[in-house]
Design an enzyme around this catalytic site. Structure first.
Site, PDB file in Angstrom:
ATOM      1  N   SER A  10       0.845  -1.197   0.000  1.00 12.25           N
ATOM      2  CA  SER A  10       0.000   0.000   0.000  1.00 12.25           C
ATOM      3  C   SER A  10       0.882   1.250   0.000  1.00 12.25           C
ATOM      4  O   SER A  10       1.595   1.525   0.962  1.00 12.25           O
ATOM      5  CB  SER A  10      -0.891  -0.008   1.237  1.00 12.25           C
ATOM      6  OG  SER A  10      -1.437   1.278   1.420  1.00 12.25           O
ATOM      7  N   HIS A  35      -1.168  -1.372  -4.195  1.00 14.08           N
ATOM      8  CA  HIS A  35      -2.426  -0.962  -3.563  1.00 14.08           C
ATOM      9  C   HIS A  35      -2.439   0.554  -3.416  1.00 14.08           C
ATOM     10  O   HIS A  35      -1.553   1.143  -2.798  1.00 14.08           O
ATOM     11  CB  HIS A  35      -2.524  -1.651  -2.200  1.00 14.08           C
ATOM     12  CG  HIS A  35      -3.830  -1.459  -1.512  1.00 14.08           C
ATOM     13  ND1 HIS A  35      -4.913  -2.277  -1.725  1.00 14.08           N
ATOM     14  CD2 HIS A  35      -4.242  -0.537  -0.604  1.00 14.08           C
ATOM     15  CE1 HIS A  35      -5.936  -1.880  -0.965  1.00 14.08           C
ATOM     16  NE2 HIS A  35      -5.547  -0.823  -0.269  1.00 14.08           N
ATOM     17  N   ASP A  37      -4.580   3.756  -2.087  1.00 16.06           N
ATOM     18  CA  ASP A  37      -5.678   4.154  -1.202  1.00 16.06           C
ATOM     19  C   ASP A  37      -6.183   5.543  -1.550  1.00 16.06           C
ATOM     20  O   ASP A  37      -5.480   6.534  -1.366  1.00 16.06           O
ATOM     21  CB  ASP A  37      -5.184   4.143   0.249  1.00 16.06           C
ATOM     22  CG  ASP A  37      -5.010   2.731   0.772  1.00 16.06           C
ATOM     23  OD1 ASP A  37      -5.941   1.922   0.612  1.00 16.06           O
ATOM     24  OD2 ASP A  37      -3.934   2.434   1.336  1.00 16.06           O
ATOM     25  N   MET A  39      -8.787   8.406  -0.697  1.00 19.42           N
ATOM     26  CA  MET A  39      -9.653   8.859   0.408  1.00 19.42           C
ATOM     27  C   MET A  39     -10.090  10.297   0.154  1.00 19.42           C
ATOM     28  O   MET A  39      -9.317  11.108  -0.365  1.00 19.42           O
ATOM     29  CB  MET A  39      -8.872   8.806   1.729  1.00 19.42           C
ATOM     30  CG  MET A  39      -8.311   7.438   2.041  1.00 19.42           C
ATOM     31  SD  MET A  39      -7.548   7.415   3.663  1.00 19.42           S
ATOM     32  CE  MET A  39      -6.815   5.779   3.659  1.00 19.42           C
ATOM     33  N   HIS A  68      -8.161   1.224  -4.292  1.00 16.81           N
ATOM     34  CA  HIS A  68      -9.116   1.042  -3.193  1.00 16.81           C
ATOM     35  C   HIS A  68      -9.806   2.381  -2.934  1.00 16.81           C
ATOM     36  O   HIS A  68      -9.210   3.291  -2.359  1.00 16.81           O
ATOM     37  CB  HIS A  68      -8.323   0.560  -1.961  1.00 16.81           C
ATOM     38  CG  HIS A  68      -9.144   0.368  -0.735  1.00 16.81           C
ATOM     39  ND1 HIS A  68      -8.576   0.189   0.511  1.00 16.81           N
ATOM     40  CD2 HIS A  68     -10.482   0.308  -0.541  1.00 16.81           C
ATOM     41  CE1 HIS A  68      -9.540   0.034   1.410  1.00 16.81           C
ATOM     42  NE2 HIS A  68     -10.691   0.108   0.791  1.00 16.81           N
ATOM     43  N   MET A  70     -12.012   4.741  -1.076  1.00 16.38           N
ATOM     44  CA  MET A  70     -12.672   5.005   0.208  1.00 16.38           C
ATOM     45  C   MET A  70     -13.281   6.396   0.092  1.00 16.38           C
ATOM     46  O   MET A  70     -12.846   7.352   0.734  1.00 16.38           O
ATOM     47  CB  MET A  70     -11.648   4.921   1.352  1.00 16.38           C
ATOM     48  CG  MET A  70     -11.261   3.492   1.686  1.00 16.38           C
ATOM     49  SD  MET A  70      -9.699   3.413   2.567  1.00 16.38           S
ATOM     50  CE  MET A  70      -8.575   3.523   1.180  1.00 16.38           C
ATOM     51  N   MET A 141     -11.780  -5.308   5.252  1.00 14.68           N
ATOM     52  CA  MET A 141     -10.952  -4.382   6.023  1.00 14.68           C
ATOM     53  C   MET A 141     -10.645  -4.990   7.391  1.00 14.68           C
ATOM     54  O   MET A 141     -11.543  -5.457   8.091  1.00 14.68           O
ATOM     55  CB  MET A 141     -11.670  -3.036   6.233  1.00 14.68           C
ATOM     56  CG  MET A 141     -11.808  -2.175   4.987  1.00 14.68           C
ATOM     57  SD  MET A 141     -10.273  -1.872   4.094  1.00 14.68           S
ATOM     58  CE  MET A 141      -9.300  -0.996   5.325  1.00 14.68           C
ATOM     59  N   GLY A 146      -8.943   4.688   6.753  1.00 12.00           N
ATOM     60  CA  GLY A 146      -8.605   6.093   6.992  1.00 12.00           C
ATOM     61  C   GLY A 146      -7.107   6.347   7.089  1.00 12.00           C
ATOM     62  O   GLY A 146      -6.615   7.363   6.624  1.00 12.00           O
ATOM     63  N   PHE A 147      -6.415   5.407   7.694  1.00 12.37           N
ATOM     64  CA  PHE A 147      -4.985   5.643   7.941  1.00 12.37           C
ATOM     65  C   PHE A 147      -4.203   4.345   7.851  1.00 12.37           C
ATOM     66  O   PHE A 147      -4.740   3.271   8.168  1.00 12.37           O
ATOM     67  CB  PHE A 147      -4.791   6.248   9.337  1.00 12.37           C
ATOM     68  CG  PHE A 147      -5.535   7.527   9.515  1.00 12.37           C
ATOM     69  CD1 PHE A 147      -4.968   8.731   9.130  1.00 12.37           C
ATOM     70  CD2 PHE A 147      -6.841   7.528  10.014  1.00 12.37           C
ATOM     71  CE1 PHE A 147      -5.675   9.933   9.254  1.00 12.37           C
ATOM     72  CE2 PHE A 147      -7.559   8.710  10.145  1.00 12.37           C
ATOM     73  CZ  PHE A 147      -6.974   9.919   9.765  1.00 12.37           C
ATOM     74  N   GLY A 149      -0.827   2.173   9.291  1.00 13.92           N
ATOM     75  CA  GLY A 149      -0.152   2.081  10.584  1.00 13.92           C
ATOM     76  C   GLY A 149      -1.073   1.791  11.761  1.00 13.92           C
ATOM     77  O   GLY A 149      -0.676   1.943  12.918  1.00 13.92           O
ATOM     78  N   ASP A 174      -6.801  -6.052   4.353  1.00 15.03           N
ATOM     79  CA  ASP A 174      -6.121  -4.763   4.308  1.00 15.03           C
ATOM     80  C   ASP A 174      -6.177  -4.076   5.665  1.00 15.03           C
ATOM     81  O   ASP A 174      -7.264  -3.796   6.175  1.00 15.03           O
ATOM     82  CB  ASP A 174      -6.843  -3.914   3.235  1.00 15.03           C
ATOM     83  CG  ASP A 174      -6.219  -2.552   3.019  1.00 15.03           C
ATOM     84  OD1 ASP A 174      -5.051  -2.362   3.396  1.00 15.03           O
ATOM     85  OD2 ASP A 174      -6.904  -1.681   2.441  1.00 15.03           O
ATOM     86  N   GLY A 176      -3.056  -3.160   8.942  1.00 11.25           N
ATOM     87  CA  GLY A 176      -2.319  -3.661  10.099  1.00 11.25           C
ATOM     88  C   GLY A 176      -1.652  -5.007   9.895  1.00 11.25           C
ATOM     89  O   GLY A 176      -1.387  -5.715  10.870  1.00 11.25           O
ATOM     90  N   GLY A 196       0.935  -1.908   4.159  1.00 14.92           N
ATOM     91  CA  GLY A 196       1.603  -0.625   3.982  1.00 14.92           C
ATOM     92  C   GLY A 196       2.829  -0.464   4.838  1.00 14.92           C
ATOM     93  O   GLY A 196       3.971  -0.647   4.392  1.00 14.92           O
ATOM     94  N   SER A 197       2.625  -0.169   6.124  1.00 19.64           N
ATOM     95  CA  SER A 197       3.772   0.185   6.964  1.00 19.64           C
ATOM     96  C   SER A 197       4.750  -0.976   7.150  1.00 19.64           C
ATOM     97  O   SER A 197       5.956  -0.744   7.248  1.00 19.64           O
ATOM     98  CB  SER A 197       3.308   0.754   8.303  1.00 19.64           C
ATOM     99  OG  SER A 197       2.176   0.090   8.761  1.00 19.64           O
TER     100      SER A 197
HETATM  101  C1  DX5 Z   1      -6.414   1.903   5.446  1.00 19.21           C
HETATM  102  C2  DX5 Z   1      -5.911   1.588   4.053  1.00 19.21           C
HETATM  103  C3  DX5 Z   1      -4.839   0.529   4.067  1.00 19.21           C
HETATM  104  C4  DX5 Z   1      -3.575   0.963   4.754  1.00 19.21           C
HETATM  105  C5  DX5 Z   1      -2.650  -0.209   4.964  1.00 19.21           C
HETATM  106  O1  DX5 Z   1      -7.444   2.794   5.362  1.00 19.21           O
HETATM  107  O2  DX5 Z   1      -6.962   1.137   3.234  1.00 19.21           O
HETATM  108  O3  DX5 Z   1      -4.565   0.098   2.737  1.00 19.21           O
HETATM  109  O4  DX5 Z   1      -2.893   1.948   4.015  1.00 19.21           O
HETATM  110  O5  DX5 Z   1      -1.535   0.213   5.720  1.00 19.21           O
HETATM  111  P1  DX5 Z   1      -1.018  -0.637   6.986  1.00 19.21           P
HETATM  112  O6  DX5 Z   1      -0.575  -1.950   6.453  1.00 19.21           O
HETATM  113  O7  DX5 Z   1       0.081   0.211   7.547  1.00 19.21           O
HETATM  114  O8  DX5 Z   1      -2.197  -0.762   7.915  1.00 19.21           O
HETATM  115 ZN    ZN Z   2      -6.451   0.082   1.371  1.00 20.93          ZN
END
Ligand code: DX5
Ligand code: ZN
Length: 217
Positions: A10, A35, A37, A39, A68, A70, A141, A146-147, A149, A174, A176, A196-197
């Site tokens: 991501s 991926h 995101d 938003m 994705h 959102m 999900m 939203g974020f 990490g 998707d 954490g 992502g992180s």
């Molecule tokens: C959350 C996003 C995810 C997020 C994944 O709203 O849809 O794709 O960026 O990042 P990590 O893996 O750090 O949760």
């Molecule tokens: Zn996502």
């Protein structure tokens, strides 16, 4: 039937000041797709990437773009994400009716674009049952969108298992996700792991991606 496990880094966790090189890095490291995101500050309390950025990402990588959405009223923006070069488009069931999703899905499929439906941790499977026959993937999900990490929400595991028993398409997860949780999620039935992180935070991205892909048990 066990499908091949695919890893979708991501980019929300990438350094946007050097996005092109960060994308190349995960491409070389063996990512299966990217991926992205999107938003809007309405459906979720954050604003990220729009079609202009997707268009430029398209120029710097051969990886399939897993977009994705959102955003509220996704149907108003789909065409622009298609023109920008998306390969997969996922919409949230909280933002669109099943009937409208079907209409958009048929359009996208004609263009060769894969269609996904996503659901928040608190949204029950019953909300997506009527759309399962025409989507290619379900993105479950594992955090509230939203974020990046955030911490994985284990309460979604039974939902993934139940979905696996009634759906033959791809199940993406998707939020954490690290290599340890990847094992649990793959065993529950997930095929596509967005992360992502964990990946962008790793010095050695190849190892991070491989650890997710080969996680099990
Ligand atoms: C959350 C996003 C995810 C997020 C994944 O709203 O849809 O794709 O960026 O990042 P990590 O893996 O750090 O949760
Ligand atoms: Zn996502």
């Amino acid at each position: 039937m066990k499908k091949r496990i695919r890893v979708s880094p991501s980019v929300l966790s990438a350094d946007f000041g050097s996005l092109a090189s960060q994308i190349k890095e995960v491409e070389v490291a063996g990512a299966d797709m990217l991926h992205i995101d999107v938003m809007d500050g309405q459906f979720v309390p954050n604003i990220t990437i729009g079609p202009v950025v997707v268009k430029d990402i398209r120029k710097v990588t051969r990886l399939p773009l897993d977009v994705h959405l959102m955003i509220a009223n996704p149907e108003l923006y789909i065409d622009r994400f298609v023109e920008a070069g998306s390969d997969m488009i996922t919409m949230h069931i909280e933002t669109i009716s099943g009937a409208r999703l079907k209409k958009e899905a048929l359009k996208l499929k004609k263009l060769g674009i894969k269609v996904g439906v996503s659901l928040n941790p608190a949204t029950p499977l019953s909300k997506i049952k009527s759309v399962l026959s025409f989507v290619d993937l379900v993105l479950v999900m594992t955090v509230n969108p939203g974020f990046s990490g955030q911490k994985f929400i284990p309460a979604v595991l039974p939902k993934i298992k139940r979905l696996r028993s009634i759906f033959d398409g791809d199940i993406a997860v998707d939020g954490g996700i690290n290599h340890k949780l990847a094992a649990v999620l793959i065993n529950a039935g997930a095929d596509i792991l967005a992360s992502g992180s964990y990946i962008f935070g790793a010095k050695d991205k190849k190892t991070a991606i491989e650890r997710i892909r080969h996680a099990s048990g």
